[in-house]
Design a protein around this motif. Structure first.
Motif, PDB file in Angstrom:
ATOM      1  N   ILE A 209       0.848  -1.191   0.000  1.00  0.00           N
ATOM      2  CA  ILE A 209       0.000   0.000   0.000  1.00  0.00           C
ATOM      3  C   ILE A 209       0.884   1.241   0.000  1.00  0.00           C
ATOM      4  CG2 ILE A 209      -1.713   1.319   1.316  1.00  0.00           C
ATOM      5  CD1 ILE A 209      -2.805  -1.315   2.356  1.00  0.00           C
ATOM      6  N   GLY A 210       0.664   2.098  -0.961  1.00  0.00           N
ATOM      7  CA  GLY A 210       1.480   3.295  -1.104  1.00  0.00           C
ATOM      8  C   GLY A 210       2.738   3.075  -1.920  1.00  0.00           C
ATOM      9  N   GLY A 214      -1.708   0.434  -8.018  1.00  0.00           N
ATOM     10  CA  GLY A 214      -2.986  -0.270  -8.032  1.00  0.00           C
ATOM     11  C   GLY A 214      -3.242  -1.160  -6.839  1.00  0.00           C
ATOM     12  N   ALA A 215      -2.354  -1.162  -5.837  1.00  0.00           N
ATOM     13  CA  ALA A 215      -2.572  -1.990  -4.646  1.00  0.00           C
ATOM     14  C   ALA A 215      -3.840  -1.551  -3.927  1.00  0.00           C
ATOM     15  CB  ALA A 215      -1.377  -1.887  -3.701  1.00  0.00           C
ATOM     16  N   THR A 216      -4.678  -2.529  -3.558  1.00  0.00           N
ATOM     17  CA  THR A 216      -5.955  -2.208  -2.918  1.00  0.00           C
ATOM     18  C   THR A 216      -6.057  -2.703  -1.475  1.00  0.00           C
ATOM     19  OG1 THR A 216      -6.894  -4.182  -3.976  1.00  0.00           O
ATOM     20  CG2 THR A 216      -7.276  -2.057  -5.049  1.00  0.00           C
ATOM     21  N   GLY A 217      -5.061  -3.508  -1.008  1.00  0.00           N
ATOM     22  CA  GLY A 217      -5.073  -3.808   0.423  1.00  0.00           C
ATOM     23  C   GLY A 217      -4.985  -5.267   0.782  1.00  0.00           C
ATOM     24  N   MET A 218      -5.639  -5.646   1.863  1.00  0.00           N
ATOM     25  CA  MET A 218      -5.772  -6.918   2.581  1.00  0.00           C
ATOM     26  C   MET A 218      -4.924  -6.918   3.854  1.00  0.00           C
ATOM     27  SD  MET A 218      -8.367  -8.275   1.265  1.00  0.00           S
ATOM     28  CE  MET A 218      -8.785  -9.902   1.792  1.00  0.00           C
ATOM     29  N   LYS A 219      -4.112  -7.963   4.157  1.00  0.00           N
ATOM     30  CA  LYS A 219      -3.613  -8.140   5.530  1.00  0.00           C
ATOM     31  C   LYS A 219      -2.267  -8.860   5.550  1.00  0.00           C
ATOM     32  CE  LYS A 219      -4.173  -7.889  10.011  1.00  0.00           C
ATOM     33  NZ  LYS A 219      -2.709  -7.887  10.174  1.00  0.00           N
ATOM     34  N   VAL A 231      -1.595 -11.556   2.523  1.00  0.00           N
ATOM     35  CA  VAL A 231      -2.612 -11.669   1.480  1.00  0.00           C
ATOM     36  C   VAL A 231      -2.789 -10.261   0.940  1.00  0.00           C
ATOM     37  CG1 VAL A 231      -5.028 -12.152   0.951  1.00  0.00           C
ATOM     38  CG2 VAL A 231      -3.790 -13.621   2.549  1.00  0.00           C
ATOM     39  N   ALA A 232      -2.620 -10.080  -0.357  1.00  0.00           N
ATOM     40  CA  ALA A 232      -2.654  -8.735  -0.939  1.00  0.00           C
ATOM     41  C   ALA A 232      -3.445  -8.742  -2.242  1.00  0.00           C
ATOM     42  CB  ALA A 232      -1.234  -8.225  -1.198  1.00  0.00           C
ATOM     43  N   THR A 233      -4.024  -7.587  -2.565  1.00  0.00           N
ATOM     44  CA  THR A 233      -4.795  -7.436  -3.796  1.00  0.00           C
ATOM     45  C   THR A 233      -4.338  -6.197  -4.544  1.00  0.00           C
ATOM     46  OG1 THR A 233      -6.505  -6.235  -2.560  1.00  0.00           O
ATOM     47  CG2 THR A 233      -6.850  -8.601  -2.883  1.00  0.00           C
ATOM     48  N   ALA A 234      -4.536  -6.221  -5.860  1.00  0.00           N
ATOM     49  CA  ALA A 234      -4.174  -5.069  -6.689  1.00  0.00           C
ATOM     50  C   ALA A 234      -4.996  -5.098  -7.969  1.00  0.00           C
ATOM     51  CB  ALA A 234      -2.687  -5.066  -7.006  1.00  0.00           C
ATOM     52  N   VAL A 235      -5.183  -3.924  -8.542  1.00  0.00           N
ATOM     53  CA  VAL A 235      -5.925  -3.754  -9.792  1.00  0.00           C
ATOM     54  C   VAL A 235      -4.973  -3.234 -10.861  1.00  0.00           C
ATOM     55  CG1 VAL A 235      -7.741  -2.442 -10.956  1.00  0.00           C
ATOM     56  CG2 VAL A 235      -8.135  -3.332  -8.663  1.00  0.00           C
ATOM     57  N   HIS A 236      -5.074  -3.821 -12.069  1.00  0.00           N
ATOM     58  CA  HIS A 236      -4.324  -3.340 -13.231  1.00  0.00           C
ATOM     59  C   HIS A 236      -5.254  -3.423 -14.425  1.00  0.00           C
ATOM     60  CE1 HIS A 236      -0.834  -2.445 -15.745  1.00  0.00           C
ATOM     61  NE2 HIS A 236      -1.223  -3.423 -16.549  1.00  0.00           N
ATOM     62  N   GLY A 237      -5.581  -2.261 -14.993  1.00  0.00           N
ATOM     63  CA  GLY A 237      -6.554  -2.237 -16.076  1.00  0.00           C
ATOM     64  C   GLY A 237      -7.918  -2.668 -15.569  1.00  0.00           C
ATOM     65  N   GLY A 332       5.457  -3.445 -11.796  1.00  0.00           N
ATOM     66  CA  GLY A 332       5.122  -2.703 -10.592  1.00  0.00           C
ATOM     67  C   GLY A 332       6.142  -2.852  -9.495  1.00  0.00           C
ATOM     68  N   VAL A 333       6.912  -3.959  -9.510  1.00  0.00           N
ATOM     69  CA  VAL A 333       7.906  -4.179  -8.470  1.00  0.00           C
ATOM     70  C   VAL A 333       8.974  -3.091  -8.485  1.00  0.00           C
ATOM     71  CG1 VAL A 333       9.458  -5.650  -9.843  1.00  0.00           C
ATOM     72  CG2 VAL A 333       9.317  -5.962  -7.363  1.00  0.00           C
ATOM     73  N   ALA A 334       9.168  -2.428  -9.635  1.00  0.00           N
ATOM     74  CA  ALA A 334      10.162  -1.352  -9.713  1.00  0.00           C
ATOM     75  C   ALA A 334       9.800  -0.198  -8.787  1.00  0.00           C
ATOM     76  CB  ALA A 334      10.283  -0.849 -11.146  1.00  0.00           C
TER      77      ALA A 334
END
Length: 495
Positions: A209-210, A214-219, A231-237, A332-334
């Motif tokens: 996050i940050g 496109g990272a949207t969160g989780m825990k 556990v993580a989520t992200a949006v791309h397109g 995105g890892v960059a």
């Protein structure tokens, strides 16, 4: 003949590409990983996904699921007040440290539990929903079975060390997907960048996050026996993916590995051939214990379940790796990696969400009087981690409560000056105009001038900030204020 050679060459290239890709994103040691498309439920990558593992604080995702079930059923609302018990106060860090009798609403407790990973608030929810922790744990296991979490068993609501508590990357993905699809209006709770309670500023332990676009969160989750989980989520397109990483050796490597896996998933075209239900059942009967490996004599310096405790680079590293996939390369890892090994790039600035104790703002005592966990050196977790006693998985369950020494290292907290740090205040609550701290300091000065013999406690009482004012036309929350706060992007359309 030429066609046969061509086909063999293509097959060989495919096998080499797959092997290099797998080596690029999966460490040699036990480290379950999984990438799932949220809309379709298709598996894009899987490694040891059904192996049993200690979930640590990822357990709080199931606690949250049950709380949201209660809200959906009408037995709870976001404004329902919950009371901190002596048992909740006795939980080991990470925690808020509220004294017994402190009241906190469901809304504020959710925000603090998911951002701070507060073990005490998970117990508050357990007792508030089921009357006791034991009854809530029974509800957890029933709910896990109903969701199809076939590899899971739970013994507490917060993930504290207990050899009976285990799950798998596959089961945690099932749970996370259920949270996002069944309770979509509440998904914003999983992506809050930071919360602020009085002078305590707590940033999310999820390092994506940050950082990751496109990272949207989780825990996140961590105990010595599990390693670093997320556990993580992200949006791309128009695509949203879910990634699970278990057993990473450090919080930094956990974040970088999750970013690499998201890149891998977003770079693929089409859908995976497997679903979560079709993943093979593991033959293992117990999770591996990584205690010596993670928290032994050769452990790293930064053992908090928090990327905020790790060093941050001054600049972002350039693009690394090669494109191994048919689709356009996603990198995105960059934006996550720092300019030096085992470092992360700086986080984007975030506006903290204001939280409070009491049924309404100003009803509860001053946060510094009840939140003992946030005082002084208790917040310096990066220093604590270097000398903290390693955590052992609990062997017995006397009284159903883990021993005090079985604590996860708490996330870092920061001091925040009230009135200076920006806050996004939820719903009908309005920020104080003119700075309530000015009034407080004025009261303290008048108290001092009125009596030279005033004690320190009297001055402290006089210096307490007054209740936060609300708009004249909005003395009480309206019906609209019961709607959940949603900060994450809307769910992408199903295909």
């Amino acid at each position: 003949m030429t066609n046969a050679i061509s086909r063999l060459s293509v097959a060989f290239l495919f096998l080499v590409t797959a092997a290099v890709s797998q080596a690029f994103i999966t460490p040699a040691k036990a480290n379950p990983t999984l990438v799932v498309d949220i809309a379709s439920g298709r598996v894009l990558h899987s490694s040891q996904a059904t192996e049993p593992w200690y979930p640590a604080s990822l357990t709080k995702l199931l606690t949250t699921y049950i709380v949201l079930q209660e809200i959906r059923a009408g037995r709870l609302t976001l404004e329902t007040p919950l009371t901190v018990s002596a048992r909740a106060e006795a939980e080991a860090p990470s925690k808020m440290g509220f004294k017994p009798g402190t009241v906190v609403t469901v809304d504020n407790a959710l925000k603090m539990m998911l951002v701070k990973s507060a073990n005490d608030l998970a117990v508050v929810f357990a007792e508030g929903v089921s009357g006791s922790v034991d009854a809530f744990v029974e509800r957890m296991n029933q709910t896990a079975q109903q969701l199809g979490m076939r590899d899971s068993h739970f013994a507490n609501p917060n993930g504290m060390p207990d050899e009976r508590q285990h799950s798998s990357a596959r089961d945690l993905a099932v749970l996370a997907r259920a949270l996002l699809t069944e309770f979509a209006p509440y998904r914003g709770y999983f992506g809050i960048g930071a919360v602020q309670l009085g002078k305590r500023l707590m940033r999310n332990t999820n390092g994506l996050i940050g950082r990751y676009p496109g990272a949207t969160g989780m825990k996140t989750g961590f105990i010595c026996s599990s390693g670093f989980n997320v556990v993580a989520t992200a949006v791309h397109g128009h695509r949203e993916l879910l990634v699970v990483v278990l057993g990473a050796p450090t919080a930094v490597q956990r974040t970088i590995q999750a970013a690499e896996l998201l890149d891998t998933g977003f770079s693929q075209r089409g859908w995976g051939s497997q679903t979560l239900d079709s993943l093979p059942v593991s033959t293992a009967t117990a999770p591996p214990d990584l205690r010596d490996e993670i928290c032994g004599a050769n452990r790293g310096k930064y053992l908090a379940d928090d990327d905020n405790a790790a060093p941050v680079s001054a600049s972002v590293a350039g693009s690394e790796g090669i494109s191994l996939f048919a689709g356009p390369r996603v990198n995105g890892v960059a934006a996550v990696r720092g300019s030096a090994p085992n470092r992360l790039a700086p986080r984007a600035k975030t506006t903290p969400i204001a939280v409070f104790v009491g049924a309404t703002p100003g009803d509860g005592p001053d946060s510094t009087a009840v939140a003992t966990a946030g005082k002084g050196k208790d917040a310096q977790t990066s220093k604590q981690a270097a000398t903290a006693k390693p955590i052992a998985v609990r062997k017995t369950a006397k009284g159903g409560r883990p021993p005090r020494e079985a604590s996860a290292f708490a996330p870092v907290e920061e001091d925040a000056k009230i009135g200076n740090a920006p806050m996004a205040l939820q719903r009908a609550i309005k920020p104080a105009k003119g700075g309530s701290t000015k009034k407080a300091s004025g009261k303290a000065k008048s108290a001092k001038s009125g009596s030279e013999k005033a004690t320190k406690s009297e001055l402290a009482t006089a210096a307490k900030p007054p209740r936060r004012p609300t708009a004249k036309s909005q003395k009480k929350p309206t019906k609209a204020s019961t709607q959940p706060l949603s900060l994450a992007p809307p769910t992408p359309p199903r295909r």
